[in-house]
Design a protein around this motif. Structure first.
Motif, PDB file in Angstrom:
ATOM      1  N   LYS A 136       0.818  -1.215   0.000  1.00  0.00           N
ATOM      2  CA  LYS A 136       0.000   0.000   0.000  1.00  0.00           C
ATOM      3  C   LYS A 136       0.851   1.265   0.000  1.00  0.00           C
ATOM      4  O   LYS A 136       0.491   2.261  -0.612  1.00  0.00           O
ATOM      5  N   ILE A 137       1.972   1.232   0.726  1.00  0.00           N
ATOM      6  CA  ILE A 137       2.818   2.420   0.895  1.00  0.00           C
ATOM      7  C   ILE A 137       4.256   2.043   0.573  1.00  0.00           C
ATOM      8  O   ILE A 137       4.789   1.075   1.111  1.00  0.00           O
ATOM      9  N   LEU A 138       4.875   2.841  -0.303  1.00  0.00           N
ATOM     10  CA  LEU A 138       6.271   2.607  -0.663  1.00  0.00           C
ATOM     11  C   LEU A 138       7.021   3.927  -0.596  1.00  0.00           C
ATOM     12  O   LEU A 138       6.657   4.903  -1.248  1.00  0.00           O
ATOM     13  N   ASN A 139       8.058   3.941   0.232  1.00  0.00           N
ATOM     14  CA  ASN A 139       8.967   5.082   0.339  1.00  0.00           C
ATOM     15  C   ASN A 139      10.324   4.593  -0.125  1.00  0.00           C
ATOM     16  O   ASN A 139      10.903   3.694   0.486  1.00  0.00           O
ATOM     17  N   ILE A 140      10.816   5.187  -1.201  1.00  0.00           N
ATOM     18  CA  ILE A 140      12.042   4.678  -1.804  1.00  0.00           C
ATOM     19  C   ILE A 140      13.037   5.809  -2.058  1.00  0.00           C
ATOM     20  O   ILE A 140      12.665   6.883  -2.507  1.00  0.00           O
ATOM     21  N   ILE A 141      14.294   5.535  -1.712  1.00  0.00           N
ATOM     22  CA  ILE A 141      15.395   6.439  -2.004  1.00  0.00           C
ATOM     23  C   ILE A 141      16.295   5.715  -3.001  1.00  0.00           C
ATOM     24  O   ILE A 141      16.740   4.597  -2.740  1.00  0.00           O
ATOM     25  N   ILE A 142      16.544   6.359  -4.144  1.00  0.00           N
ATOM     26  CA  ILE A 142      17.335   5.744  -5.209  1.00  0.00           C
ATOM     27  C   ILE A 142      18.622   6.535  -5.403  1.00  0.00           C
ATOM     28  O   ILE A 142      18.589   7.755  -5.545  1.00  0.00           O
ATOM     29  N   ASP A 143      19.738   5.816  -5.451  1.00  0.00           N
ATOM     30  CA  ASP A 143      21.018   6.469  -5.720  1.00  0.00           C
ATOM     31  C   ASP A 143      21.096   6.959  -7.157  1.00  0.00           C
ATOM     32  O   ASP A 143      21.546   8.067  -7.420  1.00  0.00           O
ATOM     33  N   ASN A 189      -3.015  -1.331  -5.900  1.00  0.00           N
ATOM     34  CA  ASN A 189      -3.142  -1.276  -4.440  1.00  0.00           C
ATOM     35  C   ASN A 189      -2.283  -0.199  -3.785  1.00  0.00           C
ATOM     36  O   ASN A 189      -2.456   0.108  -2.619  1.00  0.00           O
ATOM     37  N   LEU A 190      -1.350   0.369  -4.536  1.00  0.00           N
ATOM     38  CA  LEU A 190      -0.455   1.380  -3.984  1.00  0.00           C
ATOM     39  C   LEU A 190      -1.222   2.693  -3.779  1.00  0.00           C
ATOM     40  O   LEU A 190      -1.766   3.261  -4.718  1.00  0.00           O
ATOM     41  N   THR A 191      -1.274   3.160  -2.521  1.00  0.00           N
ATOM     42  CA  THR A 191      -1.997   4.394  -2.213  1.00  0.00           C
ATOM     43  C   THR A 191      -1.083   5.545  -1.816  1.00  0.00           C
ATOM     44  O   THR A 191      -1.518   6.700  -1.830  1.00  0.00           O
ATOM     45  N   ALA A 192       0.173   5.241  -1.468  1.00  0.00           N
ATOM     46  CA  ALA A 192       1.123   6.291  -1.103  1.00  0.00           C
ATOM     47  C   ALA A 192       2.496   5.921  -1.645  1.00  0.00           C
ATOM     48  O   ALA A 192       2.948   4.784  -1.495  1.00  0.00           O
ATOM     49  N   PHE A 193       3.145   6.911  -2.273  1.00  0.00           N
ATOM     50  CA  PHE A 193       4.452   6.678  -2.877  1.00  0.00           C
ATOM     51  C   PHE A 193       5.319   7.898  -2.672  1.00  0.00           C
ATOM     52  O   PHE A 193       4.892   9.029  -2.928  1.00  0.00           O
ATOM     53  N   CYS A 194       6.541   7.655  -2.174  1.00  0.00           N
ATOM     54  CA  CYS A 194       7.523   8.713  -2.014  1.00  0.00           C
ATOM     55  C   CYS A 194       8.790   8.280  -2.731  1.00  0.00           C
ATOM     56  O   CYS A 194       9.326   7.212  -2.459  1.00  0.00           O
ATOM     57  N   LEU A 195       9.243   9.123  -3.665  1.00  0.00           N
ATOM     58  CA  LEU A 195      10.451   8.845  -4.423  1.00  0.00           C
ATOM     59  C   LEU A 195      11.455   9.959  -4.204  1.00  0.00           C
ATOM     60  O   LEU A 195      11.152  11.133  -4.429  1.00  0.00           O
ATOM     61  N   THR A 196      12.641   9.577  -3.750  1.00  0.00           N
ATOM     62  CA  THR A 196      13.731  10.525  -3.524  1.00  0.00           C
ATOM     63  C   THR A 196      14.947  10.054  -4.299  1.00  0.00           C
ATOM     64  O   THR A 196      15.312   8.881  -4.219  1.00  0.00           O
ATOM     65  N   THR A 197      15.568  10.977  -5.051  1.00  0.00           N
ATOM     66  CA  THR A 197      16.795  10.642  -5.762  1.00  0.00           C
ATOM     67  C   THR A 197      17.972  11.333  -5.087  1.00  0.00           C
ATOM     68  O   THR A 197      17.873  12.473  -4.667  1.00  0.00           O
ATOM     69  N   ARG A 198      19.080  10.611  -4.990  1.00  0.00           N
ATOM     70  CA  ARG A 198      20.291  11.182  -4.384  1.00  0.00           C
ATOM     71  C   ARG A 198      21.167  11.897  -5.411  1.00  0.00           C
ATOM     72  O   ARG A 198      21.946  12.766  -5.061  1.00  0.00           O
ATOM     73  N   ASN A 199      21.043  11.483  -6.671  1.00  0.00           N
ATOM     74  CA  ASN A 199      21.863  12.047  -7.737  1.00  0.00           C
ATOM     75  C   ASN A 199      20.960  12.491  -8.888  1.00  0.00           C
ATOM     76  O   ASN A 199      19.872  11.957  -9.071  1.00  0.00           O
ATOM     77  N   GLU A 234      -3.175   8.131  -3.371  1.00  0.00           N
ATOM     78  CA  GLU A 234      -3.813   9.203  -2.609  1.00  0.00           C
ATOM     79  C   GLU A 234      -2.766  10.214  -2.143  1.00  0.00           C
ATOM     80  O   GLU A 234      -3.084  11.380  -1.941  1.00  0.00           O
ATOM     81  N   THR A 235      -1.530   9.735  -1.976  1.00  0.00           N
ATOM     82  CA  THR A 235      -0.419  10.596  -1.553  1.00  0.00           C
ATOM     83  C   THR A 235       0.781  10.334  -2.453  1.00  0.00           C
ATOM     84  O   THR A 235       1.172   9.187  -2.643  1.00  0.00           O
ATOM     85  N   LEU A 236       1.346  11.422  -2.980  1.00  0.00           N
ATOM     86  CA  LEU A 236       2.535  11.334  -3.825  1.00  0.00           C
ATOM     87  C   LEU A 236       3.541  12.373  -3.342  1.00  0.00           C
ATOM     88  O   LEU A 236       3.201  13.550  -3.185  1.00  0.00           O
ATOM     89  N   MET A 247      -3.982  10.263 -11.978  1.00  0.00           N
ATOM     90  CA  MET A 247      -4.181   9.904 -10.567  1.00  0.00           C
ATOM     91  C   MET A 247      -5.446  10.572 -10.023  1.00  0.00           C
ATOM     92  O   MET A 247      -5.372  11.513  -9.236  1.00  0.00           O
ATOM     93  N   PRO A 248      -6.612  10.090 -10.392  1.00  0.00           N
ATOM     94  CA  PRO A 248      -7.863  10.754  -9.996  1.00  0.00           C
ATOM     95  C   PRO A 248      -8.143  10.742  -8.490  1.00  0.00           C
ATOM     96  O   PRO A 248      -8.925  11.562  -8.016  1.00  0.00           O
ATOM     97  N   ARG A 249      -7.508   9.864  -7.740  1.00  0.00           N
ATOM     98  CA  ARG A 249      -7.754   9.771  -6.289  1.00  0.00           C
ATOM     99  C   ARG A 249      -6.747  10.567  -5.454  1.00  0.00           C
ATOM    100  O   ARG A 249      -6.823  10.583  -4.232  1.00  0.00           O
ATOM    101  N   LEU A 250      -5.811  11.220  -6.117  1.00  0.00           N
ATOM    102  CA  LEU A 250      -4.748  11.925  -5.413  1.00  0.00           C
ATOM    103  C   LEU A 250      -5.300  13.062  -4.566  1.00  0.00           C
ATOM    104  O   LEU A 250      -6.043  13.908  -5.035  1.00  0.00           O
ATOM    105  N   GLU A 251      -4.935  13.030  -3.278  1.00  0.00           N
ATOM    106  CA  GLU A 251      -5.371  14.054  -2.329  1.00  0.00           C
ATOM    107  C   GLU A 251      -4.212  14.925  -1.862  1.00  0.00           C
ATOM    108  O   GLU A 251      -4.410  16.080  -1.499  1.00  0.00           O
ATOM    109  N   LYS A 252      -3.008  14.367  -1.848  1.00  0.00           N
ATOM    110  CA  LYS A 252      -1.849  15.074  -1.300  1.00  0.00           C
ATOM    111  C   LYS A 252      -0.662  14.894  -2.234  1.00  0.00           C
ATOM    112  O   LYS A 252      -0.295  13.769  -2.570  1.00  0.00           O
TER     113      LYS A 252
END
Length: 128
Positions: A26-33, A50-60, A80-82, A108-113
């Motif tokens: 449901k929730i994935l927080n990922i940091i990618i080099d 099924n994924l409702t929240a996703f956080c993507l951070t790049t280091r480079n 719902e959260t990006l 993303m029609p369900r996106l709230e945040k």
């Protein structure tokens, strides 16, 4: 709720997590080099329903925003959260609100945040 916080080296590592094997996540927080062109033949078409929240951070910085990140985000139609924290290099145009709306958010029609910090880096130096 199934949540995963993970640091990975490459976009291939991320795509492996999102190829359908963990379809209950449901929730994935990922940091990618590094986000470069994918080296593997990974099914990148699987809808992540099924994924409702996703956080993507790049280091480079990445030059693969349009070829890798945008298609990946379009697979997340029930978010719902990006959150995006990206460094994008050598792109001909800045990533503005119009681009975000037309290329990503419309899918993303369900996106709230939506929280983002996208820095565009231009390595071209003009000498007069």
């Amino acid at each position: 709720m199934i949540k995963l916080d993970v640091n990975v080296r490459t976009i291939d590592d991320c795509l492996r997590l999102l190829d359908g094997r963990f379809n209950q996540m449901k929730i994935l927080n990922i940091i990618i080099d590094s986000i470069d062109t994918s080296l593997l033949n990974i099914d990148n078409q699987y809808i992540l329903s099924n994924l409702t929240a996703f956080c993507l951070t790049t280091r480079n910085p990445t030059q693969e925003y349009d070829n890798v990140i945008v298609p990946l985000l379009r697979r997340m139609e029930n978010l719902e959260t990006l959150m995006l924290f990206l460094l994008v290099g050598n792109r001909p145009e800045f990533i503005d609100d119009v681009h975000l709306s037309e290329e990503i958010l419309i899918h993303m029609p369900r996106l709230e945040k939506f929280i983002f910090d996208i820095t565009t880096i231009d390595d071209v130096v003009e000498i007069d």
